[in-house]
Design a protein around this motif. Structure first.
Motif, PDB file in Angstrom:
ATOM      1  N   GLY A  78      43.277  96.078   8.965  1.00 32.84           N
ATOM      2  CA  GLY A  78      44.573  96.645   9.300  1.00 32.84           C
ATOM      3  C   GLY A  78      45.498  96.696   8.105  1.00 32.84           C
ATOM      4  N   ALA A  79      46.304  97.741   8.034  1.00 39.52           N
ATOM      5  CA  ALA A  79      47.225  97.910   6.898  1.00 39.52           C
ATOM      6  C   ALA A  79      48.603  98.344   7.393  1.00 39.52           C
ATOM      7  CB  ALA A  79      46.641  98.927   5.918  1.00 39.52           C
ATOM      8  N   GLY A  80      48.992  97.873   8.570  1.00 41.16           N
ATOM      9  CA  GLY A  80      50.304  98.199   9.123  1.00 41.16           C
ATOM     10  C   GLY A  80      51.348  97.204   8.659  1.00 41.16           C
ATOM     11  N   GLY A  81      52.418  97.115   9.410  1.00 43.02           N
ATOM     12  CA  GLY A  81      53.550  96.272   9.021  1.00 43.02           C
ATOM     13  C   GLY A  81      53.191  94.808   8.849  1.00 43.02           C
ATOM     14  N   ALA A  82      52.300  94.299   9.684  1.00 49.48           N
ATOM     15  CA  ALA A  82      51.984  92.871   9.631  1.00 49.48           C
ATOM     16  C   ALA A  82      51.092  92.526   8.436  1.00 49.48           C
ATOM     17  CB  ALA A  82      51.292  92.438  10.924  1.00 49.48           C
ATOM     18  N   ALA A  83      50.342  93.509   7.948  1.00 42.43           N
ATOM     19  CA  ALA A  83      49.340  93.218   6.915  1.00 42.43           C
ATOM     20  C   ALA A  83      49.976  92.800   5.588  1.00 42.43           C
ATOM     21  CB  ALA A  83      48.433  94.433   6.710  1.00 42.43           C
TER      22      ALA A  83
ATOM     23  N   ALA B 238      40.158  96.543   5.188  1.00 43.65           N
ATOM     24  CA  ALA B 238      39.680  97.765   5.843  1.00 43.65           C
ATOM     25  C   ALA B 238      40.717  98.232   6.850  1.00 43.65           C
ATOM     26  CB  ALA B 238      38.347  97.497   6.552  1.00 43.65           C
ATOM     27  N   ASN B 239      40.968  99.540   6.837  1.00 43.53           N
ATOM     28  CA  ASN B 239      41.911 100.113   7.806  1.00 43.53           C
ATOM     29  C   ASN B 239      41.414 101.486   8.222  1.00 43.53           C
ATOM     30  OD1 ASN B 239      44.465  99.909   9.220  1.00 43.53           O
ATOM     31  ND2 ASN B 239      45.113 101.642   7.967  1.00 43.53           N
ATOM     32  N   ARG B 240      41.624 101.799   9.518  1.00 38.59           N
ATOM     33  CA  ARG B 240      41.187 103.100  10.044  1.00 38.59           C
ATOM     34  C   ARG B 240      41.695 104.230   9.150  1.00 38.59           C
ATOM     35  NH1 ARG B 240      43.574 104.650  15.832  1.00 38.59           N
ATOM     36  NH2 ARG B 240      45.462 104.400  14.588  1.00 38.59           N
ATOM     37  N   THR B 241      42.973 104.173   8.793  1.00 39.10           N
ATOM     38  CA  THR B 241      43.536 105.175   7.875  1.00 39.10           C
ATOM     39  C   THR B 241      43.454 104.603   6.462  1.00 39.10           C
ATOM     40  OG1 THR B 241      45.046 105.785   9.652  1.00 39.10           O
ATOM     41  CG2 THR B 241      45.555 106.639   7.460  1.00 39.10           C
ATOM     42  N   ARG B 242      42.477 105.063   5.700  1.00 40.19           N
ATOM     43  CA  ARG B 242      42.180 104.460   4.404  1.00 40.19           C
ATOM     44  C   ARG B 242      43.363 104.517   3.439  1.00 40.19           C
ATOM     45  NH1 ARG B 242      37.182 103.301   1.389  1.00 40.19           N
ATOM     46  NH2 ARG B 242      37.873 103.099  -0.762  1.00 40.19           N
ATOM     47  N   ALA B 243      44.132 105.599   3.498  1.00 46.31           N
ATOM     48  CA  ALA B 243      45.255 105.763   2.553  1.00 46.31           C
ATOM     49  C   ALA B 243      46.265 104.620   2.663  1.00 46.31           C
ATOM     50  CB  ALA B 243      45.945 107.102   2.795  1.00 46.31           C
ATOM     51  N   ARG B 244      46.466 104.119   3.880  1.00 49.38           N
ATOM     52  CA  ARG B 244      47.409 103.000   4.044  1.00 49.38           C
ATOM     53  C   ARG B 244      46.872 101.746   3.376  1.00 49.38           C
ATOM     54  NH1 ARG B 244      49.625 102.139  10.084  1.00 49.38           N
ATOM     55  NH2 ARG B 244      51.592 101.506   9.163  1.00 49.38           N
ATOM     56  N   ALA B 245      45.544 101.531   3.482  1.00 45.49           N
ATOM     57  CA  ALA B 245      44.925 100.363   2.836  1.00 45.49           C
ATOM     58  C   ALA B 245      45.040 100.499   1.318  1.00 45.49           C
ATOM     59  CB  ALA B 245      43.469 100.246   3.267  1.00 45.49           C
TER      60      ALA B 245
HETATM   61  P1  ATR Z   1      52.122  96.389  12.852  1.00 45.56           P
HETATM   62  O1  ATR Z   1      53.481  96.489  12.297  1.00 45.56           O
HETATM   63  O2  ATR Z   1      52.022  95.480  14.055  1.00 45.56           O
HETATM   64  O3  ATR Z   1      51.064  96.069  11.855  1.00 45.56           O
HETATM   65  P2  ATR Z   1      51.487  99.182  12.792  1.00 45.56           P
HETATM   66  O4  ATR Z   1      52.235  99.312  11.526  1.00 45.56           O
HETATM   67  O5  ATR Z   1      51.631 100.257  13.813  1.00 45.56           O
HETATM   68  O6  ATR Z   1      51.840  97.835  13.511  1.00 45.56           O
HETATM   69  O7  ATR Z   1      49.949  98.973  12.471  1.00 45.56           O
HETATM   70  C1  ATR Z   1      48.992  98.914  13.440  1.00 45.56           C
HETATM   71  C2  ATR Z   1      47.642  98.667  12.774  1.00 45.56           C
HETATM   72  O8  ATR Z   1      46.641  98.728  13.805  1.00 45.56           O
HETATM   73  C3  ATR Z   1      47.276  99.708  11.741  1.00 45.56           C
HETATM   74  O9  ATR Z   1      46.444  99.118  10.780  1.00 45.56           O
HETATM   75  C4  ATR Z   1      46.512 100.710  12.596  1.00 45.56           C
HETATM   76  O10 ATR Z   1      45.616 101.528  11.870  1.00 45.56           O
HETATM   77  P3  ATR Z   1      46.121 102.941  11.249  1.00 45.56           P
HETATM   78  O11 ATR Z   1      46.846 102.599   9.984  1.00 45.56           O
HETATM   79  O12 ATR Z   1      44.883 103.700  11.024  1.00 45.56           O
HETATM   80  O13 ATR Z   1      47.015 103.543  12.305  1.00 45.56           O
HETATM   81  C5  ATR Z   1      45.743  99.785  13.499  1.00 45.56           C
HETATM   82  N1  ATR Z   1      45.297 100.408  14.743  1.00 45.56           N
HETATM   83  C6  ATR Z   1      46.044 100.705  15.832  1.00 45.56           C
HETATM   84  N2  ATR Z   1      45.275 101.257  16.799  1.00 45.56           N
HETATM   85  C7  ATR Z   1      44.007 101.312  16.299  1.00 45.56           C
HETATM   86  C8  ATR Z   1      42.762 101.791  16.803  1.00 45.56           C
HETATM   87  N3  ATR Z   1      42.666 102.313  18.032  1.00 45.56           N
HETATM   88  N4  ATR Z   1      41.665 101.693  16.000  1.00 45.56           N
HETATM   89  C9  ATR Z   1      41.767 101.164  14.761  1.00 45.56           C
HETATM   90  N5  ATR Z   1      42.916 100.696  14.229  1.00 45.56           N
HETATM   91  C10 ATR Z   1      44.027 100.771  14.978  1.00 45.56           C
END
Ligand code: ATR
Length: 268
Positions: A125-130, A146-153
């Protein structure tokens, strides 16, 4: 009376008022901690109003943590490095931004006997918490991200020199990789989301952390427990990030944070 609170949207489900009001009672400090719901377009105004109303500090939660850093007059090194603040302190007419989320993660790991240094750590995951978690993992030689959206990682890897990006499709291999820590920061496993199907190898990770806390025991945590590995979840991170927050506005530490965590675990 000390006034403090948490600002977010939505915020009604937040456990922070229960935690902090209980600590005010236990320390016999005359204080009140409130939840303030503010939409993104109302955030700045709501912060200024709280400061004007005599609040000494506000915790900040989703979706305002980046904006909170932006509007501060001064920021701690950790808030700046993470790019987000979960605590705003109002002092001398100024706003100071702090980040205690990474401390909550670090404390949760150490309390369960995990280590914050070593050869390899894995983060999904690469969202806000990461970002806060990567900040806490800077003493690892290598962090596989690793993150679903590679660009964020990749954007995060550009900010932390020990981070290497791995394809999301290879995440199953990461569960089998020998590591000091395996951390899920994605929403997978949270109520309403798909579960994170992960098979933990042997030796695999020495410890597993899942930032999810609803449900408290995700499939990932259950698998880790079954394999005899120490675990931490989003609830322990929430309680341990609240400790330095409480100190910042109450002036003293809470009396029994571990007891609060145990009670919340039993209640939820
Ligand atoms: P937070 O601030 O809690 O981290 P966020 O910024 O919305 O919330 O991030 C959510 C994370 O969960 C992201 O890494 C997101 O992946 P993307 O960057 O590709 O969106 C991941 N996530 C959410 N739903 C997902 C799913 N169904 N499969 C894979 N990853 C998911």
């Amino acid at each position: 009376m000390i006034r403090a609170g948490v600002i977010g949207h939505p915020v009604s489900h937040s456990l922070s008022p229960r935690i902090h009001n209980r600590w005010f009672e236990e320390t016999e400090i005359d204080g009140r901690y409130e939840a303030i719901d503010a939409r993104p377009e109302d955030f700045v105004e709501a912060v200024r109003r709280a400061a004007g109303d005599g609040f000494v500090a506000l915790n900040v939660t989703i979706p305002h943590k980046e904006k909170a850093l932006e509007i501060a007059d001064e920021a701690s090194p950790s808030a700046r490095a993470i790019g987000a603040a979960n605590l705003l302190v109002f002092r001398d007419g100024k706003i100071f931004a702090e980040n205690t989320d990474w401390c909550g993660f670090a404390e949760a790991v150490e309390r369960e006997g995990g280590s914050l240094a070593g050869d390899t750590a894995v983060v999904l995951g690469a969202g806000g918490a990461a970002a806060g978690i990567l900040y806490a993992l800077q003493d690892f030689e290598n962090v596989l991200l690793a993150n679903r959206t590679r660009a964020r990682a990749e954007a995060l890897a550009g900010r932390f020199p020990n981070v290497t990006v791995v394809d999301w499709e290879k995440k199953l291999e990461l569960g089998a990789t020998e590591s000091g820590l395996f951390v899920n920061t994605t929403s997978l496993g949270m109520a309403g989301y798909p579960t994170l199907g992960m098979i933990l190898g042997d030796p695999g990770p020495a410890m597993v952390v899942d930032i999810v806390y609803a449900p408290m025991e995700t499939k990932l945590i259950r698998a880790a427990r079954k394999a005899g590995k120490p675990v931490a979840n989003g609830l322990s991170m929430l309680v341990w990030q609240a400790v330095p927050s409480f100190e910042a506005f109450a002036g003293i530490p809470p009396k029994r944070p571990a007891a609060t965590l145990a009670d919340l675990e039993a209640e939820l």
